[in-house]
Design an enzyme around this catalytic site. Sequence first.
Site, PDB file in Angstrom:
ATOM      1  N   ASN A  96       0.872  -1.172   0.036  1.00 43.28           N
ATOM      2  CA  ASN A  96       0.011   0.079   0.047  1.00 43.28           C
ATOM      3  C   ASN A  96       0.728   1.171  -0.053  1.00 43.28           C
ATOM      4  OD1 ASN A  96      -2.496   1.474   0.350  1.00 43.28           O
ATOM      5  ND2 ASN A  96      -1.459   1.879   2.463  1.00 43.28           N
ATOM      6  N   HIS A 132      -7.120  -1.010   1.826  1.00 42.52           N
ATOM      7  CA  HIS A 132      -6.585   0.487   1.203  1.00 42.52           C
ATOM      8  C   HIS A 132      -5.972   0.366  -0.428  1.00 42.52           C
ATOM      9  CE1 HIS A 132      -7.350   2.029   5.187  1.00 42.52           C
ATOM     10  NE2 HIS A 132      -6.708   1.248   5.718  1.00 42.52           N
ATOM     11  N   GLU A 171      -5.229  -8.211   6.560  1.00 40.25           N
ATOM     12  CA  GLU A 171      -5.629  -7.608   7.587  1.00 40.25           C
ATOM     13  C   GLU A 171      -6.312  -6.495   6.691  1.00 40.25           C
ATOM     14  OE1 GLU A 171      -4.044  -3.710  10.129  1.00 40.25           O
ATOM     15  OE2 GLU A 171      -3.656  -4.156   7.953  1.00 40.25           O
ATOM     16  N   ASP A 221      -0.692  -6.606   4.981  1.00 41.02           N
ATOM     17  CA  ASP A 221      -1.013  -5.214   5.675  1.00 41.02           C
ATOM     18  C   ASP A 221      -1.882  -4.656   4.598  1.00 41.02           C
ATOM     19  OD1 ASP A 221      -0.286  -3.494   8.024  1.00 41.02           O
ATOM     20  OD2 ASP A 221       0.424  -2.457   6.556  1.00 41.02           O
TER      21      ASP A 221
END
Length: 562
Positions: free
Chosen positions: A171, A285, A324, A281
């Site tokens: 990200n 997003h 996540e 992670d």
Amino acid sequence: MKKLLVAVSIFIIFFSCKEKKQPTKETAIVTNTIPDSTKSIPFYWEGANIYFLLTDRFYNGNGQNDTNFDRTSPTGPLRGFMGGDLQGIAQKIREGYFTKLGVNAIWFTPIVEQIHGDTDESTGNTSGYHGYWAKDWTAIDPNFGTREDLESLVKTAHAKGIRILMDVVLNHTGPVTDSDPVWPADWVRTGPLCDFTTYKNTTSCTLVENLPDILTESDEPVKLPDPLLAKWKEEGRLSTELDELQLFFERTGYPRAPRFYIIKWLTDYINDFGIDGFRVDTVKHVNENAWTELYKEASYAFETWKKKNPDEILDDKPFFMVGEVYNYGISGGRTYDFGDRKVDYFNHGFKSLINFELKKDGKKNYETIFAKYSTLLHTELKDQSVLNYLTSHDDLEPYDKQRKEPFKTANILLLTPGASQIYYGDETARSLTIEGTDGDATLRSFMNWEELDSLKNIQEIHAHWQKVGKFRHDHPAIGAGKHKRLGKKPYVFSRTFIDGDFKDKVVVGLDLPKGKKSLWVKGFFGDGTKLFDTYSQTEIMVKNGKAILDNNNDIALLELAK
């Protein structure tokens, strides 16, 4: 179901890294045979017992690598590097620490090279000790270790029947500092800030100030940043890196867009070392098609590694990804709701998602928790899974922040259907309230090895976690099986799991009275069946539909006697 492959003998092998990475250091690696207790126990990610640790905060195996890149500036409390490294993790694997805890997978925070400077996020200067601030995805940060250290760790873990999960970030880059320039504008955005009310303002924005967001939605070809090229040239690996990128893009046909460079760099670790899975992670997003692409390339790399290393394959399980998706809860089933759009991440490469719901469900009684999770995992989430946790590195509202219920915490986490995530120090009641810290730093103190060595109450807590964890490890039925209550008072339940020829069935009693106790097992274990309580190490026989124990334990873990 393939059984775990067992190494025939012990070798000392000298490994050399590929030309493209850091210079080779001579490293002796000893591969041990898989312990007898794991030989006949098939592994299932659905019921895995995963140990999550901050690489920098677990154990310092090499004090010579504690300071690099002139990282000597003062930081806020618990916001600088403290010395934990890959050698430290490997040492604890060799010592049997994880095996005795029933752990069959280890997830450690990212180890790629971090920003060289530090930044103040209003909590005092912070360095990249946590691993989530990448500067160069192709290199391992020397504070964490070397490629040889990672190779040794994976081989050591696999020899013990333990899988390795790498934590990966697609990200964002690390923050901008005096030592770390911003990536080019065709690679990252530096605004606007996310406000998390719609799909777009969750995916096409920056999480916080000064955290450049990779343009993962872009398919536009970009050139490599000049500082990265200069860095590779100085390290003597420029031509190798460029040649490998050329081969990757020729094979895949992907455009040279930002996400595909990073996907290549991340999956190299699978191809080179046999990493078993990714913990991904900040999933929500990033546009979800990027995760499909990551999983495709990760699976290709995993199969390539297996072909190159047939003697090191643990089983036939495919590459594993757990995501996540912040604030996803098991009650949401297969989808996460952005408000204006729902996304099924299980359709985009993820076998499992981290479940943020158990810390709240943990306040309920055992049966309510267990029945709910068993039902959901065998209906809406059939063939998928969730990763349950009660404490973590960035959740400021954990289940038992004061560590007042360490025994019950173990029971809830390790006996709830689904996979379990032990956060380092859960099993030793490591404090989550460190005086003088600010924000999530209080959750990230160094592992309390000294307390484990010296305090009787910590040793008793640890022993309980070991017993329940080992029982979970030895019985896939606990995490992957179906739950059924057998008795209300005392509380007794069963778990059953069947996969082809493999069958597993157990009974557990909780909140049991001291002294003589009668556990109702009628209809599950027949009269005359010999059982073994692994908690008290007692063999008993079922009579009149009951298993009778006489001890001061409030828990019983019953399996068929060997």
